[in-house]
Design a protein around this motif. Sequence first.
Motif, PDB file in Angstrom:
ATOM      1  N   LYS A  43       0.812  -1.224   0.000  1.00  0.00           N
ATOM      2  CA  LYS A  43       0.000   0.000   0.000  1.00  0.00           C
ATOM      3  C   LYS A  43       0.843   1.270   0.000  1.00  0.00           C
ATOM      4  O   LYS A  43       0.333   2.344  -0.278  1.00  0.00           O
ATOM      5  CB  LYS A  43      -0.900   0.015   1.235  1.00  0.00           C
ATOM      6  CG  LYS A  43      -1.955  -1.053   1.203  1.00  0.00           C
ATOM      7  CD  LYS A  43      -2.816  -1.005   2.444  1.00  0.00           C
ATOM      8  CE  LYS A  43      -3.878  -2.090   2.386  1.00  0.00           C
ATOM      9  NZ  LYS A  43      -4.746  -2.069   3.567  1.00  0.00           N
ATOM     10  N   ARG A  44       2.130   1.135   0.312  1.00  0.00           N
ATOM     11  CA  ARG A  44       3.005   2.291   0.466  1.00  0.00           C
ATOM     12  C   ARG A  44       3.380   2.883  -0.886  1.00  0.00           C
ATOM     13  O   ARG A  44       3.709   2.179  -1.822  1.00  0.00           O
ATOM     14  CB  ARG A  44       4.272   1.844   1.195  1.00  0.00           C
ATOM     15  CG  ARG A  44       5.278   2.919   1.432  1.00  0.00           C
ATOM     16  CD  ARG A  44       6.497   2.290   2.119  1.00  0.00           C
ATOM     17  NE  ARG A  44       7.592   3.201   2.169  1.00  0.00           N
ATOM     18  CZ  ARG A  44       8.485   3.359   1.198  1.00  0.00           C
ATOM     19  NH1 ARG A  44       8.416   2.645   0.108  1.00  0.00           N
ATOM     20  NH2 ARG A  44       9.474   4.222   1.326  1.00  0.00           N
ATOM     21  N   GLU A  45       3.350   4.199  -0.949  1.00  0.00           N
ATOM     22  CA  GLU A  45       3.815   4.875  -2.151  1.00  0.00           C
ATOM     23  C   GLU A  45       5.330   5.046  -2.038  1.00  0.00           C
ATOM     24  O   GLU A  45       5.848   5.237  -0.946  1.00  0.00           O
ATOM     25  CB  GLU A  45       3.158   6.248  -2.271  1.00  0.00           C
ATOM     26  CG  GLU A  45       1.674   6.164  -2.536  1.00  0.00           C
ATOM     27  CD  GLU A  45       1.049   7.536  -2.717  1.00  0.00           C
ATOM     28  OE1 GLU A  45       1.783   8.494  -3.040  1.00  0.00           O
ATOM     29  OE2 GLU A  45      -0.159   7.643  -2.527  1.00  0.00           O
ATOM     30  N   PRO A  46       6.034   4.969  -3.162  1.00  0.00           N
ATOM     31  CA  PRO A  46       7.487   5.146  -3.107  1.00  0.00           C
ATOM     32  C   PRO A  46       7.844   6.511  -2.527  1.00  0.00           C
ATOM     33  O   PRO A  46       7.160   7.503  -2.769  1.00  0.00           O
ATOM     34  CB  PRO A  46       7.924   5.065  -4.567  1.00  0.00           C
ATOM     35  CG  PRO A  46       6.795   4.432  -5.291  1.00  0.00           C
ATOM     36  CD  PRO A  46       5.551   4.727  -4.498  1.00  0.00           C
ATOM     37  N   ARG A  47       8.905   6.531  -1.753  1.00  0.00           N
ATOM     38  CA  ARG A  47       9.367   7.763  -1.125  1.00  0.00           C
ATOM     39  C   ARG A  47      10.101   8.588  -2.172  1.00  0.00           C
ATOM     40  O   ARG A  47      11.037   8.122  -2.793  1.00  0.00           O
ATOM     41  CB  ARG A  47      10.297   7.395   0.023  1.00  0.00           C
ATOM     42  CG  ARG A  47      10.560   8.517   0.970  1.00  0.00           C
ATOM     43  CD  ARG A  47      11.500   8.080   2.074  1.00  0.00           C
ATOM     44  NE  ARG A  47      10.780   7.289   3.057  1.00  0.00           N
ATOM     45  CZ  ARG A  47      11.308   6.287   3.719  1.00  0.00           C
ATOM     46  NH1 ARG A  47      12.546   5.920   3.497  1.00  0.00           N
ATOM     47  NH2 ARG A  47      10.613   5.626   4.608  1.00  0.00           N
ATOM     48  N   SER A  48       9.666   9.834  -2.372  1.00  0.00           N
ATOM     49  CA  SER A  48      10.319  10.679  -3.374  1.00  0.00           C
ATOM     50  C   SER A  48      11.558  11.368  -2.819  1.00  0.00           C
ATOM     51  O   SER A  48      12.425  11.776  -3.564  1.00  0.00           O
ATOM     52  CB  SER A  48       9.340  11.727  -3.896  1.00  0.00           C
ATOM     53  OG  SER A  48       8.901  12.549  -2.831  1.00  0.00           O
ATOM     54  N   THR A  49      11.628  11.489  -1.482  1.00  0.00           N
ATOM     55  CA  THR A  49      12.754  12.151  -0.843  1.00  0.00           C
ATOM     56  C   THR A  49      13.322  11.240   0.237  1.00  0.00           C
ATOM     57  O   THR A  49      12.564  10.725   1.048  1.00  0.00           O
ATOM     58  CB  THR A  49      12.280  13.473  -0.184  1.00  0.00           C
ATOM     59  OG1 THR A  49      11.631  14.267  -1.165  1.00  0.00           O
ATOM     60  CG2 THR A  49      13.441  14.239   0.401  1.00  0.00           C
ATOM     61  N   PRO A  50      14.645  11.046   0.270  1.00  0.00           N
ATOM     62  CA  PRO A  50      15.226  10.218   1.324  1.00  0.00           C
ATOM     63  C   PRO A  50      14.922  10.769   2.721  1.00  0.00           C
ATOM     64  O   PRO A  50      14.798  11.974   2.910  1.00  0.00           O
ATOM     65  CB  PRO A  50      16.730  10.275   1.047  1.00  0.00           C
ATOM     66  CG  PRO A  50      16.854  10.706  -0.364  1.00  0.00           C
ATOM     67  CD  PRO A  50      15.639  11.542  -0.660  1.00  0.00           C
ATOM     68  N   VAL A  51      14.797   9.877   3.685  1.00  0.00           N
ATOM     69  CA  VAL A  51      14.501  10.263   5.062  1.00  0.00           C
ATOM     70  C   VAL A  51      15.523  11.267   5.582  1.00  0.00           C
ATOM     71  O   VAL A  51      15.171  12.226   6.270  1.00  0.00           O
ATOM     72  CB  VAL A  51      14.452   9.011   5.969  1.00  0.00           C
ATOM     73  CG1 VAL A  51      14.363   9.394   7.428  1.00  0.00           C
ATOM     74  CG2 VAL A  51      13.285   8.130   5.590  1.00  0.00           C
ATOM     75  N   SER A  52      16.793  11.067   5.265  1.00  0.00           N
ATOM     76  CA  SER A  52      17.835  11.969   5.767  1.00  0.00           C
ATOM     77  C   SER A  52      17.607  13.410   5.302  1.00  0.00           C
ATOM     78  O   SER A  52      17.869  14.355   6.043  1.00  0.00           O
ATOM     79  CB  SER A  52      19.217  11.483   5.343  1.00  0.00           C
ATOM     80  OG  SER A  52      19.298  11.396   3.942  1.00  0.00           O
ATOM     81  N   ASN A  53      17.089  13.583   4.079  1.00  0.00           N
ATOM     82  CA  ASN A  53      16.792  14.937   3.596  1.00  0.00           C
ATOM     83  C   ASN A  53      15.639  15.556   4.370  1.00  0.00           C
ATOM     84  O   ASN A  53      15.650  16.748   4.667  1.00  0.00           O
ATOM     85  CB  ASN A  53      16.440  14.918   2.109  1.00  0.00           C
ATOM     86  CG  ASN A  53      17.626  14.597   1.232  1.00  0.00           C
ATOM     87  OD1 ASN A  53      18.732  14.411   1.716  1.00  0.00           O
ATOM     88  ND2 ASN A  53      17.396  14.503  -0.059  1.00  0.00           N
ATOM     89  N   ILE A  54      14.644  14.749   4.701  1.00  0.00           N
ATOM     90  CA  ILE A  54      13.497  15.250   5.455  1.00  0.00           C
ATOM     91  C   ILE A  54      13.943  15.659   6.856  1.00  0.00           C
ATOM     92  O   ILE A  54      13.578  16.733   7.347  1.00  0.00           O
ATOM     93  CB  ILE A  54      12.383  14.184   5.517  1.00  0.00           C
ATOM     94  CG1 ILE A  54      11.838  13.926   4.112  1.00  0.00           C
ATOM     95  CG2 ILE A  54      11.267  14.610   6.465  1.00  0.00           C
ATOM     96  CD1 ILE A  54      10.932  12.722   3.999  1.00  0.00           C
ATOM     97  N   ILE A  55      14.766  14.826   7.504  1.00  0.00           N
ATOM     98  CA  ILE A  55      15.272  15.145   8.840  1.00  0.00           C
ATOM     99  C   ILE A  55      16.085  16.438   8.793  1.00  0.00           C
ATOM    100  O   ILE A  55      15.944  17.304   9.663  1.00  0.00           O
ATOM    101  CB  ILE A  55      16.114  13.980   9.403  1.00  0.00           C
ATOM    102  CG1 ILE A  55      15.216  12.776   9.685  1.00  0.00           C
ATOM    103  CG2 ILE A  55      16.858  14.399  10.668  1.00  0.00           C
ATOM    104  CD1 ILE A  55      15.964  11.505  10.021  1.00  0.00           C
ATOM    105  N   GLY A  56      16.921  16.572   7.795  1.00  0.00           N
ATOM    106  CA  GLY A  56      17.722  17.791   7.656  1.00  0.00           C
ATOM    107  C   GLY A  56      16.864  19.029   7.476  1.00  0.00           C
ATOM    108  O   GLY A  56      17.144  20.080   8.070  1.00  0.00           O
ATOM    109  N   ALA A  57      15.800  18.931   6.684  1.00  0.00           N
ATOM    110  CA  ALA A  57      14.909  20.072   6.468  1.00  0.00           C
ATOM    111  C   ALA A  57      14.196  20.469   7.753  1.00  0.00           C
ATOM    112  O   ALA A  57      14.092  21.653   8.086  1.00  0.00           O
ATOM    113  CB  ALA A  57      13.886  19.739   5.379  1.00  0.00           C
ATOM    114  N   ILE A  58      13.724  19.486   8.497  1.00  0.00           N
ATOM    115  CA  ILE A  58      13.046  19.767   9.770  1.00  0.00           C
ATOM    116  C   ILE A  58      14.037  20.391  10.753  1.00  0.00           C
ATOM    117  O   ILE A  58      13.717  21.376  11.431  1.00  0.00           O
ATOM    118  CB  ILE A  58      12.431  18.483  10.359  1.00  0.00           C
ATOM    119  CG1 ILE A  58      11.279  18.017   9.475  1.00  0.00           C
ATOM    120  CG2 ILE A  58      11.962  18.704  11.791  1.00  0.00           C
ATOM    121  CD1 ILE A  58      10.768  16.629   9.797  1.00  0.00           C
ATOM    122  N   ALA A  59      15.233  19.833  10.823  1.00  0.00           N
ATOM    123  CA  ALA A  59      16.245  20.343  11.748  1.00  0.00           C
ATOM    124  C   ALA A  59      16.623  21.779  11.422  1.00  0.00           C
ATOM    125  O   ALA A  59      16.778  22.603  12.323  1.00  0.00           O
ATOM    126  CB  ALA A  59      17.482  19.444  11.712  1.00  0.00           C
TER     127      ALA A  59
END
Length: 71
Positions: A43-59
Amino acid sequence: MRKTRDDLTISEALRDPLIAMVMRADGVKLEDLKQLLETAAGKREPRSTPVSNIIGAIASRANLPAMPCFG
């Protein structure tokens, strides 16, 4: 040896000793977890952005270091 990446494969998760300990403690059967993971993966859609990039953006928005405190 695993390649460098953020996520475990289903087969790696099912062989992980820490996951096995938690499953035993919670009374979860291996086949039940396998079915759950396979259903979720389907059911999962492919991740378009790596998790590390998301963590960096939030940080960066929170003025925190981009280095996660895990893994």
